[in-house]
Design a protein around this motif. Structure first.
Motif, PDB file in Angstrom:
ATOM      1  N   LEU A   1     -57.286  13.158 -60.649  1.00 16.78           N
ATOM      2  CA  LEU A   1     -56.571  12.546 -59.528  1.00 16.78           C
ATOM      3  C   LEU A   1     -56.621  11.020 -59.612  1.00 16.78           C
ATOM      4  N   LEU A   2     -57.776  10.480 -59.979  1.00 20.62           N
ATOM      5  CA  LEU A   2     -57.910   9.024 -60.103  1.00 20.62           C
ATOM      6  C   LEU A   2     -57.006   8.465 -61.187  1.00 20.62           C
ATOM      7  N   ASP A   3     -56.959   9.153 -62.334  1.00 24.36           N
ATOM      8  CA  ASP A   3     -56.083   8.696 -63.422  1.00 24.36           C
ATOM      9  C   ASP A   3     -54.643   8.612 -62.946  1.00 24.36           C
ATOM     10  N   ARG A   4     -54.232   9.627 -62.182  1.00 26.22           N
ATOM     11  CA  ARG A   4     -52.849   9.627 -61.688  1.00 26.22           C
ATOM     12  C   ARG A   4     -52.635   8.530 -60.642  1.00 26.22           C
ATOM     13  N   LEU A   5     -53.624   8.329 -59.762  1.00 24.56           N
ATOM     14  CA  LEU A   5     -53.492   7.274 -58.756  1.00 24.56           C
ATOM     15  C   LEU A   5     -53.412   5.899 -59.401  1.00 24.56           C
TER      16      LEU A   5
ATOM     17  N   PHE B   1     -66.409   4.646 -60.204  1.00 24.36           N
ATOM     18  CA  PHE B   1     -66.092   3.508 -59.337  1.00 24.36           C
ATOM     19  C   PHE B   1     -66.958   2.277 -59.622  1.00 24.36           C
ATOM     20  N   THR B   2     -67.959   2.397 -60.483  1.00 23.42           N
ATOM     21  CA  THR B   2     -68.886   1.285 -60.720  1.00 23.42           C
ATOM     22  C   THR B   2     -69.150   1.121 -62.207  1.00 23.42           C
ATOM     23  N   LYS B   3     -69.734  -0.014 -62.528  1.00 18.91           N
ATOM     24  CA  LYS B   3     -70.287  -0.181 -63.871  1.00 18.91           C
ATOM     25  C   LYS B   3     -71.498   0.732 -63.981  1.00 18.91           C
ATOM     26  N   ARG B   4     -72.021   0.910 -65.168  1.00 16.37           N
ATOM     27  CA  ARG B   4     -73.170   1.802 -65.324  1.00 16.37           C
ATOM     28  C   ARG B   4     -74.350   1.240 -64.535  1.00 16.37           C
ATOM     29  N   LEU B   5     -74.837   2.021 -63.583  1.00 22.07           N
ATOM     30  CA  LEU B   5     -75.942   1.561 -62.733  1.00 22.07           C
ATOM     31  C   LEU B   5     -76.711   2.750 -62.193  1.00 22.07           C
TER      32      LEU B   5
ATOM     33  N   GLU C   1     -72.600   7.641 -65.767  1.00 19.42           N
ATOM     34  CA  GLU C   1     -72.316   7.773 -67.190  1.00 19.42           C
ATOM     35  C   GLU C   1     -71.388   6.692 -67.722  1.00 19.42           C
ATOM     36  N   ASN C   2     -70.367   6.358 -66.953  1.00 23.41           N
ATOM     37  CA  ASN C   2     -69.330   5.462 -67.465  1.00 23.41           C
ATOM     38  C   ASN C   2     -69.837   4.039 -67.637  1.00 23.41           C
ATOM     39  N   ARG C   3     -69.461   3.413 -68.746  1.00 20.92           N
ATOM     40  CA  ARG C   3     -69.803   1.999 -68.953  1.00 20.92           C
ATOM     41  C   ARG C   3     -68.878   1.097 -68.148  1.00 20.92           C
ATOM     42  N   ARG C   4     -67.699   1.569 -67.870  1.00 20.81           N
ATOM     43  CA  ARG C   4     -66.789   0.805 -67.010  1.00 20.81           C
ATOM     44  C   ARG C   4     -66.090   1.788 -66.078  1.00 20.81           C
ATOM     45  N   PRO C   5     -65.759   1.356 -64.883  1.00 17.81           N
ATOM     46  CA  PRO C   5     -65.181   2.267 -63.892  1.00 17.81           C
ATOM     47  C   PRO C   5     -63.753   2.676 -64.233  1.00 17.81           C
ATOM     48  N   ILE C   6     -63.360   3.839 -63.710  1.00 18.30           N
ATOM     49  CA  ILE C   6     -61.961   4.268 -63.821  1.00 18.30           C
ATOM     50  C   ILE C   6     -61.105   3.518 -62.810  1.00 18.30           C
ATOM     51  N   TYR C   7     -61.680   3.344 -61.609  1.00 17.02           N
ATOM     52  CA  TYR C   7     -60.969   2.604 -60.555  1.00 17.02           C
ATOM     53  C   TYR C   7     -61.867   1.482 -60.063  1.00 17.02           C
ATOM     54  N   SER C   8     -61.344   0.270 -60.017  1.00 17.05           N
ATOM     55  CA  SER C   8     -62.170  -0.887 -59.645  1.00 17.05           C
ATOM     56  C   SER C   8     -61.595  -1.690 -58.488  1.00 17.05           C
TER      57      SER C   8
ATOM     58  N   LEU D   1     -75.805  18.033 -58.049  1.00 12.18           N
ATOM     59  CA  LEU D   1     -76.310  16.673 -58.271  1.00 12.18           C
ATOM     60  C   LEU D   1     -75.636  16.009 -59.462  1.00 12.18           C
ATOM     61  N   GLU D   2     -75.458  16.729 -60.558  1.00  4.17           N
ATOM     62  CA  GLU D   2     -74.850  16.132 -61.747  1.00  4.17           C
ATOM     63  C   GLU D   2     -73.412  15.700 -61.491  1.00  4.17           C
ATOM     64  N   GLU D   3     -72.726  16.407 -60.608  1.00  4.26           N
ATOM     65  CA  GLU D   3     -71.346  16.040 -60.301  1.00  4.26           C
ATOM     66  C   GLU D   3     -71.280  14.701 -59.576  1.00  4.26           C
ATOM     67  N   VAL D   4     -72.194  14.474 -58.640  1.00  2.00           N
ATOM     68  CA  VAL D   4     -72.166  13.203 -57.922  1.00  2.00           C
ATOM     69  C   VAL D   4     -72.612  12.059 -58.817  1.00  2.00           C
ATOM     70  N   ARG D   5     -73.544  12.328 -59.714  1.00  2.24           N
ATOM     71  CA  ARG D   5     -73.973  11.284 -60.659  1.00  2.24           C
ATOM     72  C   ARG D   5     -72.809  10.851 -61.540  1.00  2.24           C
ATOM     73  N   ARG D   6     -72.078  11.824 -62.049  1.00  2.75           N
ATOM     74  CA  ARG D   6     -70.939  11.511 -62.914  1.00  2.75           C
ATOM     75  C   ARG D   6     -69.840  10.806 -62.127  1.00  2.75           C
ATOM     76  N   MET D   7     -69.605  11.281 -60.898  1.00  5.08           N
ATOM     77  CA  MET D   7     -68.502  10.737 -60.108  1.00  5.08           C
ATOM     78  C   MET D   7     -68.736   9.294 -59.689  1.00  5.08           C
ATOM     79  N   THR D   8     -69.993   8.944 -59.409  1.00  6.60           N
ATOM     80  CA  THR D   8     -70.280   7.561 -59.013  1.00  6.60           C
ATOM     81  C   THR D   8     -69.827   6.590 -60.087  1.00  6.60           C
ATOM     82  N   GLY D   9     -69.951   6.989 -61.352  1.00  5.31           N
ATOM     83  CA  GLY D   9     -69.535   6.126 -62.457  1.00  5.31           C
ATOM     84  C   GLY D   9     -68.043   5.889 -62.523  1.00  5.31           C
TER      85      GLY D   9
END
Length: 752
Positions: free
Chosen positions: A402-406, A436-440, A458-465, A426-434
């Motif tokens: 959904l984010l990619d499309r938005l 919107f944010t840099k890896r933190l 997980e993500n080094r850079r956010p999908i949506y910023s 828990l793993e879903e929320v950990r992955r999802m937080t990434g």
């Protein structure tokens, strides 16, 4: 795994004695209780703070509370006997594999009391002279009430309960009759029994519910009470309950795709049919049809047709569900047919996706200040679902799509709606937080030894910023609080919502009890211990336990007058604080422009008629709860209803006029585009839709008389006050962020 679960409380042990011999070669729940007790002592997060044997009294108190929450069936004499016989022994009985004796004895007593009270209800409801002028009252909530001191007091208390039930039903009919001005009383209630018979059947249904159990059910209720004494979210799940839990988490089940409701007369009513589900494709089952029998294997033999009258709804569901591709035969009384007439329908079971629980999105084009056009994306996430059995279902994958499309739609801001989201994986929320944010650091997890583990995105850079708001309420719990707390700590998003989130800051792990039982023991139906093994903390070090996440912008809510949240639950763990996570480096808080957003929102809320109504309702409900009293005088109750009806009528009249003006403005300033998961994955064009007229395409639902006659106008454009205000706050955030960037660019240009 984290999440919330509600546990039913009522079962019968009268039938247990007759089934013990038949269960001799089945799972020994005394053994199960012993093993669960050992696992609790070894695995629970807070095990070191309390001695297991010192919890016996609490085990008993929790069991009694779960069985008789309103304290209207057991007497103080019963409680005294239980305390004398078991009060300081339950822990030892569990460890010595002898606890089912106590569980069964207490339950048998409960059933006897229910039988006595239901018989009394029938007597009271058969009287011709129930006096609704006598100045009597009952307590609105009996949570803190004393147990009836003896049988005489219990009977008098229950007489009042029955009287109140009958009074409420008569008043309900008066209200329906008043709303349906053109219909006669005979037309409106031709399919309904008399108020007295309706209440009799209600109690009869409850009596069947507490009788319709076996040894496994009794064990489930007792062991669940033992587990919940450690904290509200530690629980025992039977074999069947664990299967349902897995279905809920994977957002998929195998059945016929129908929403069922237990009727007071014993039947099971069809209240919803999943569009394009097995029942819908078969085409014979209709809304408001009544199921009275189920042949789970479609054998065709009359003796295999199970009579489900007064059967508990979860057991009806178990009969109807089964393996994909198999058939189930239903004995159905068609809606609107001749009472008592029935027909047989055969439906092939199939996979049913619970699409109401999937992530969805929409795009709202709005005209902002100075006729500036803004494009706002909204993602609604009902739960953090995932298939724990290795399937492909993952809410993070759905949100990513959904984010990619938005992003392709070039949105200016994003609202993530986590209202009513009780948590999940828990793993879903950990992955999802990434996303919107840099890896933190996302969350810190502390075990019973005090060891702290930091889980990062997980993500080094956010999908949506871009600019972002997270919308929460008192029902946003667990994983929702992790995500909201992490984004708030990082100053990445503005949290908007009710005074706080739920306040569940603990992590549960399902443990198969059978795996820990002796080798030769029957483990087939030993069940699962869902035990709290960790507490989680925000990157800043604060636990969300009890306290929840406090929004940056708080909106008035009726929940402020209600006991909703972890802090109101028995045996809740405490809130505490640890050190901030290593590497915790939040963005500048000034980037959120919170003082400006709060000021603008406060002005709108103060001027909002709807939020004004909310504040009035909070004051009224707070007063009502403090008084904790319900009148049994017909004239008093009619006066209360008259006042409430007058207030509602005045509000509806005001709203209809105001909402019409708002709809006109919305049509000029707002355009809504629907975005489903299929649209996002298959890159289909978005379609303009009217949310005020949009019905869920997932399920067709039946309505009752009261719903059909309700004249309360729908929210303009489908935007309730909270979502509308979040949209306005987002507009402010987009504007002020854009202005700040422009000012920064201008300043940089001048420096050069």
């Amino acid at each position: 795994m984290i999440g919330m679960k509600s546990q039913a409380a009522a079962a019968l042990a009268v039938t247990v004695a007759g089934t013990l011999a038949a269960c001799a070669q089945q799972t020994d729940f005394n053994q199960v209780g012993c093993q669960m007790a050992i696992m609790l002592q070894n695995s629970h997060f807070d095990r070191a703070s309390q001695s297991f044997k010192d919890l016996s009294d609490d085990f008993l108190a929790t069991y009694l509370r779960d069985l008789d929450y309103g304290r209207i069936y057991f007497t103080q004499h019963d409680v005294d006997r239980f305390e004398k016989q078991y009060g300081d022994r339950l822990a030892t009985m569990l460890l010595e594999k002898d606890s089912m004796e106590a569980a069964t004895d207490i339950y048998e007593t409960f059933v006897k009391r229910v039988e006595s009270r239901v018989a009394q209800a029938n007597e009271v409801l058969s009287e011709d002279n129930i006096d609704f002028t006598k100045p009597e009252t009952i307590m609105r909530s009996r949570k803190e009430a004393a147990w009836p001191k003896d049988e005489a007091e219990a009977k008098d208390l229950f007489r009042k309960q029955v009287k109140e039930a009958l009074l409420s039903e008569r008043l309900r009919r008066e209200m329906v009759l008043k709303l349906a001005k053109e219909q006669s009383k005979e037309e409106l209630f031709k399919d309904e029994r008399s108020p007295e018979d309706k209440i009799k059947l209600r109690y009869e249904r409850f009596l069947h519910t507490v009788r319709d159990v076996d040894e496994e059910d009794v064990a489930t209720y007792f062991l669940s009470a033992v587990a919940k004494t450690f904290d509200p979210h530690t629980d025992y799940l039977s074999f069947k309950q664990m299967e349902r839990f897995r279905d809920d988490m994977r957002n998929q089940l195998v059945g016929i795709g129908a929403l069922l409701q237990a009727e007071e007369d014993g039947a099971t009513k069809i209240m919803g049919i999943v569009v394009n589900g097995p029942a819908d494709r078969a085409g014979e089952l209709r809304l408001n049809d009544r199921i009275v029998g189920v042949d789970p294997n479609n054998s065709g033999n009359p003796e295999d047709m199970v009579d489900i009258m007064f059967m508990k709804i979860d057991k009806v569901v178990d009969l109807i569900r089964g393996k994909e591709g198999t058939e189930v035969r239903l004995k159905v009384e068609p809606a609107g047919g001749v009472p008592g007439d029935s027909e047989l329908l055969v439906i092939q079971r199939g996979k049913v996706e619970l699409k109401d629980e999937q992530a969805t999105a929409e795009v709202i084009d709005r005209v902002g200040e100075d006729d500036e056009h803004q494009r706002i994306g909204v993602i609604t996430l009902p739960s953090f679902y995932a298939d724990f059995d290795g399937g492909d279902t993952r809410c993070s994958a759905d949100v990513e799509a959904l984010l990619d499309r938005l992003n392709k739609e070039e949105i200016d801001g994003l609202i993530l709606d986590l209202r009513n989201n009780g948590g999940g994986a828990l793993e879903e929320v950990r992955r999802m937080t990434g996303f919107f944010t840099k890896r933190l650091p996302v969350v810190q997890v502390k075990n019973t030894l005090g060891q702290v583990q930091v889980k990062e995105s997980e993500n080094r850079r956010p999908i949506y910023s871009g600019p972002m708001i997270v919308l929460t309420d008192k029902s946003s719990a667990s994983a929702s609080e992790i995500l909201a707390g992490a984004l708030q700590d990082d100053n990445r998003a503005v949290i908007v919502g009710e005074s706080s989130t739920f306040g569940k800051g603990t992590v549960q792990q399902p443990m198969d009890i059978g795996r820990h039982m002796p080798f030769f023991a029957d483990r087939q139906r030993a069940g699962t211990l869902k035990v709290t093994i960790q507490k989680f903390y925000r990157p800043s070090g604060s636990s969300t336990q009890n306290q929840g996440v406090i929004p940056d912008v708080v909106l008035p809510s009726l929940t402020d007058a209600l006991e909703i949240g972890e802090t109101y639950l028995d045996h809740a763990l405490d809130h505490d604080v640890i050190r901030p996570a290593p590497g915790f480096d939040p963005s500048p808080k000034s980037d959120l422009f919170l003082p400006h957003l709060r000021e603008m929102s406060a002005k709108r809320v103060e001027e909002s008629t709807d939020f004004g109504y909310v504040r009035e309702d909070v004051a009224r409900e707070t007063k009502r709860r403090a008084e904790n009293e319900i009148s049994l005088v017909m004239a008093d109750r009619e006066a209360e209803l008259k006042d409430a009806d007058k207030l509602q009528h005045e509000r509806n009249a005001e709203r209809r006029k105001r909402f019409a003006d708002m709809e006109t403005t919305d049509k000029k300033d707002l355009t809504f585009y629907k975005l489903t998961l299929d649209d996002a994955v298959e890159d289909k064009p978005m379609k303009v839709f009217d949310p005020a007229e949009e019905n869920s395409g997932y399920m067709r639902r039946a309505k009752d008389k009261t719903e059909e006659l309700d004249t309360t106008p729908e929210w303009p454009s489908g935007l309730d006050p909270y979502k509308r205000e979040a949209l306005s706050i987002m507009g402010d955030l987009v504007d002020v962020t854009r202005d700040a960037k422009m000012a920064g660019m201008l300043k940089s240009s001048n420096l050069r």
